[in-house]
Design a protein around this motif. Structure first.
Motif, PDB file in Angstrom:
ATOM      1  N   PHE A   2       0.890  -1.172   0.051  1.00 31.44           N
ATOM      2  CA  PHE A   2      -0.071   0.038  -0.097  1.00 31.44           C
ATOM      3  C   PHE A   2       0.866   1.181   0.010  1.00 31.44           C
ATOM      4  N   LEU A   3       1.692   1.289   0.897  1.00 34.11           N
ATOM      5  CA  LEU A   3       2.574   2.492   1.084  1.00 34.11           C
ATOM      6  C   LEU A   3       3.972   2.699   0.081  1.00 34.11           C
ATOM      7  N   ARG A   6       2.718   4.087  -3.099  1.00 38.11           N
ATOM      8  CA  ARG A   6       2.405   5.559  -3.299  1.00 38.11           C
ATOM      9  C   ARG A   6       3.359   6.393  -2.983  1.00 38.11           C
ATOM     10  N   GLU A   7       4.410   5.782  -2.288  1.00 40.59           N
ATOM     11  CA  GLU A   7       5.662   6.722  -1.979  1.00 40.59           C
ATOM     12  C   GLU A   7       6.364   6.906  -3.291  1.00 40.59           C
ATOM     13  N   SER A   9       5.389   6.782  -6.177  1.00 41.28           N
ATOM     14  CA  SER A   9       4.726   7.545  -7.316  1.00 41.28           C
ATOM     15  C   SER A   9       4.813   8.989  -6.638  1.00 41.28           C
ATOM     16  N   PHE A  10       4.734   9.321  -5.617  1.00 41.00           N
ATOM     17  CA  PHE A  10       4.720  10.541  -4.918  1.00 41.00           C
ATOM     18  C   PHE A  10       5.878  11.339  -5.197  1.00 41.00           C
ATOM     19  N   GLU A 283       8.870  10.179   9.255  1.00 38.59           N
ATOM     20  CA  GLU A 283       7.616   9.300   8.918  1.00 38.59           C
ATOM     21  C   GLU A 283       7.873   7.963   9.647  1.00 38.59           C
ATOM     22  N   LEU A 287       5.074   6.173  11.583  1.00 38.80           N
ATOM     23  CA  LEU A 287       4.536   4.750  11.541  1.00 38.80           C
ATOM     24  C   LEU A 287       4.888   3.788  12.671  1.00 38.80           C
ATOM     25  N   MET A 290       2.367   4.264  15.300  1.00 37.69           N
ATOM     26  CA  MET A 290       1.092   4.070  14.977  1.00 37.69           C
ATOM     27  C   MET A 290       0.983   2.337  14.891  1.00 37.69           C
ATOM     28  N   GLY A 291       2.083   1.724  15.356  1.00 36.35           N
ATOM     29  CA  GLY A 291       2.127   0.265  15.609  1.00 36.35           C
ATOM     30  C   GLY A 291       2.576  -0.648  14.209  1.00 36.35           C
ATOM     31  N   ALA A 292       3.356   0.019  13.345  1.00 30.21           N
ATOM     32  CA  ALA A 292       3.977  -0.695  12.485  1.00 30.21           C
ATOM     33  C   ALA A 292       5.119  -1.418  12.928  1.00 30.21           C
ATOM     34  N   SER A 293       5.168  -2.821  12.560  1.00 26.63           N
ATOM     35  CA  SER A 293       6.351  -3.558  13.008  1.00 26.63           C
ATOM     36  C   SER A 293       7.771  -3.338  12.333  1.00 26.63           C
ATOM     37  N   TYR A 296       7.109  -4.901   8.823  1.00 24.10           N
ATOM     38  CA  TYR A 296       6.513  -3.802   8.014  1.00 24.10           C
ATOM     39  C   TYR A 296       7.206  -2.758   7.487  1.00 24.10           C
TER      40      TYR A 296
END
Ligand SMILES: Nc1ncnc2c1ncn2[C@@H]1O[C@H](COP(=O)(O)OP(=O)(O)OP(=O)(O)O)[C@@H](O)[C@H]1O
Ligand SMILES: [Mg+2]
Lengths: 376, 232
Positions: A2-3, A6-7, A9-10, A283, A287, A290-293, A296
């Protein structure tokens, strides 16, 4: 992913820039590998295509110039033929000469002297095999220079003449010049500087450059014992490449350039992903909060770098292959082989991913709180 | 509007006797000194106090970002002490929402993708619908905009929505209005109050902004690492 997508292309401007650099490195790797294979072929393809397992040179000869310095007695071949496991052995003559055809084509030539009809005597794919004195079988690539069957080739200074009776299949070179096979006795006369029609002293027929030895690839041949019996110094066919003029210097120079290119690309790609990841520090801290392992975050970063690296090196290698095909049809020594190109590409991708992974690990070890700076 | 279970089956935040010392060796700073604080589901608590008094440290400890030197912390009934890093990460993902002062949105993601992000980090039980939630915070019309195209107040709304999308038991908010003017500040804090009450979230908000305290159920004051009730 997901991320990651998007990153990509951003921040596409930055990634396209880096992608171009990776593509250029890939292109350079392909061209360099083609050049180095091409140079090797140009230097020793005539040796590579010999049905020889090893050469026995004069005892104690300088190994980097053995073909030009070595002199062995022809009877040594018999001693070698009797060695355990050896299938056959035959004298081999090798010298560099300047020649000119009756059509005024100047050819620098490596003259290989072989006993006609022996296993070392080559098979012509065009025209006839060597069948006696006064005949020469030359590299197929000479056809492009305007040489044809029936032409006469004359050795400069000495004046010995040969009729071109046949062509070998494709490129046969030694020391960057084309190979021509003549019968051993004539080769011995030329080496001794005997002009046509002059009386030939008997001892001229005693010597050759080396003894070519043939045995099965998995036969257990004791080269040291053979050398002792025959009073020679043996080199396997591969080792003998190094005895070809300039071979060692050329290949080691190119190898050094390649090693430097690998090192530079590792640094460039590694540094880019380190910087990109460090820029994502804040960033990544968000993350993590927010609970990103860690898994991830690693997967996210590695996906991005894999997409970039695989995509752009594929583009670079493709351009390299197209350019390489164009260069191959020019006289430049250039030949593409799959293995070195594949190794270079894989190396480029892996080095980039290692750089990215290292950067992510460094950042995930940072306390998310300090990375967030409390409040920014 | 609330779809959560009754408040009695949920617990919010329970902190008791927590101390936190920053640094080691000679230069140590006692950021938290025997702090106790209980926030029930649906309760909106504000913490005020001078700079450096330990407010952010309290949020970090409550959110499992920093390990206290002593004391116990329970979030939604789960004791944080002795939890493995992996379980703590899991707890942050499912039970805790963070809202920081600024820069907490991912630059590459549109508003609605910011809200979808938590669900891509791992499995989330019964998440709220991102579009509906954006609607609720008044940001539906900006759903396709990236953070650089949003105003400070809009960013803060999206950040709050993102923190709430997983239906956390605990919402930790650090100075949400520092970059906003007075009327925007009221909008954002009343949004927090509405969400806290409507979805039974235990909310702790650190603020310097005296103006917005009217929206809060309880105000604590932090001074040199100690916490005391200022008003009810
Ligand atoms: N990572 C750290 N290492 C060392 N000391 C720290 C660290 N983080 C905070 N401190 C110190 O702990 C104390 C409390 O910091 P904290 O950030 O909790 O204060 P605060 O009340 O949030 O202040 P502010 O209102 O300025 O945000 C301060 O004295 C600070 O210098
Ligand atoms: Mg603070």
């Amino acid at each position: 992913m997901f991320l990651a997508w998007r990153e990509l292309s951003f921040a596409r401007g930055r990634f396209v820039l880096m992608g171009s650099v990776v593509a250029l490195i890939g292109l350079l790797m392909v061209l360099l590998s083609g050049l180095s294979v091409g140079l090797v072929n140009d230097g020793v393809s005539g040796l590579q295509k010999l049905p020889v397992s090893s050469f026995a040179f004069q005892d104690g000869v300088d190994k980097t110039s053995a073909f030009s310095r070595s002199v062995v007695g022809v009877e040594t071949a018999e001693t070698w033929a009797e060695q355990d496991g050896v299938e056959d052995a035959t004298p081999f003559g090798n010298s560099l000469v300047n020649t000119r055809t009756d059509k005024d084509v100047d050819i620098d030539m490596a003259l290989f002297g072989v006993e006609e009809g022996s296993w070392l005597s080559p098979e012509a794919t065009d025209g006839a095999d060597l069948s006696g004195p006064g005949q020469i079988v030359v590299a197929g690539t000479l056809k492009d220079e305007g040489v044809a069957v029936g032409d006469t080739v004359e050795i400069d200074q000495i004046g010995t003449k040969f009729e071109v009776v046949g062509f070998l299949d494709g490129q046969h070179t030694y020391g960057h010049v084309d190979v021509g096979y003549v019968d051993l006795r004539t080769w011995q006369e030329i080496r001794a500087g005997v002009r046509p029609g002059e009386p030939v002293p008997d001892h001229v027929y005693d010597d050759a450059t080396a003894v070519a030895v043939k045995y099965d690839a998995d036969a257990d041949v004791d080269l040291a014992a053979g050398d002792k019996a025959a009073e020679t110094t043996s080199m396997t066919l591969k080792e003998s490449y190094g005895a070809s003029p300039g071979y060692t210097a050329e290949t080691s120079t190119l190898q050094m350039i390649q090693v430097f290119l690998y090192a530079i690309s590792a640094l460039v790609v590694g540094a880019f992903f380190t910087v990109v990841t460090i820029q994502r520090r804040h960033e990544i801290a968000v993350l993590r909060a927010m609970g990103a392992s860690t898994r991830y975050l690693l997967r996210d970063s590695l996906t991005q770098s894999a997409i970039l690296l695989i995509g752009s090196s594929a583009v670079g290698v493709a351009i390299g292959l197209i350019l390489g095909a164009l260069i191959s049809s020019s006289p430049m020594p250039f030949a593409l082989e799959a293995a070195p190109v594949a190794v270079a590409t894989v190396l480029l991708v892996v080095l980039g991913m290692v750089g990215a992974a290292a950067a992510v690990f460094r950042i995930t070890r940072v306390d998310p709180l300090t990375a967030l700076g409390g409040n920014r | 509007m609330s779809t959560t279970a009754p408040a009695t089956t949920r617990t919010g935040l329970e902190i008791s006797g927590v101390s936190l010392v920053h640094g080691d060796g000679e230069s140590t700073v006692t950021a938290l000194d025997d702090v106790s604080l209980t926030v029930s589901p649906g309760e909106f608590v504000a913490i005020v106090g001078p700079s450096g008094s330990g407010k952010s440290s309290l949020l970090a400890v409550a959110g499992g970002l920093a390990k206290p030197d002593s004391g116990t912390i329970r979030v939604g009934g789960h004791d944080l002490g002795g939890m493995s890093g992996r379980r703590l990460t899991e707890l942050r993902r499912t039970q805790i929402g963070f809202v920081f002062q600024s820069g907490n949105l991912i630059p590459a993601l549109t508003a609605v993708d910011q809200l979808r992000l938590p669900m891509t980090l791992g499995r989330v039980e019964n998440p709220r619908d991102p579009m509906e939630l954006l609607e609720e915070v008044g940001m539906a019309h900006r759903a396709r905009h990236r953070p650089d195209k949003l105003s400070g107040g809009e960013r803060q709304r999206v950040g709050i929505a993102r923190a709430l999308v997983t239906r956390p038991a605990l919402l930790l908010v650090d100075e949400p209005t520092a970059a906003l003017d007075r009327s925007r500040s009221h909008d954002v804090v009343s949004l927090l109050a509405r969400e806290t009450h409507g979805h039974d979230v235990a909310t702790v908000m650190v603020t310097h902004d005296q103006d917005v305290l009217e929206h809060c159920d309880k105000v604590y004051r932090m001074t040199d690492g100690t916490l005391e009730v200022e008003s009810n």
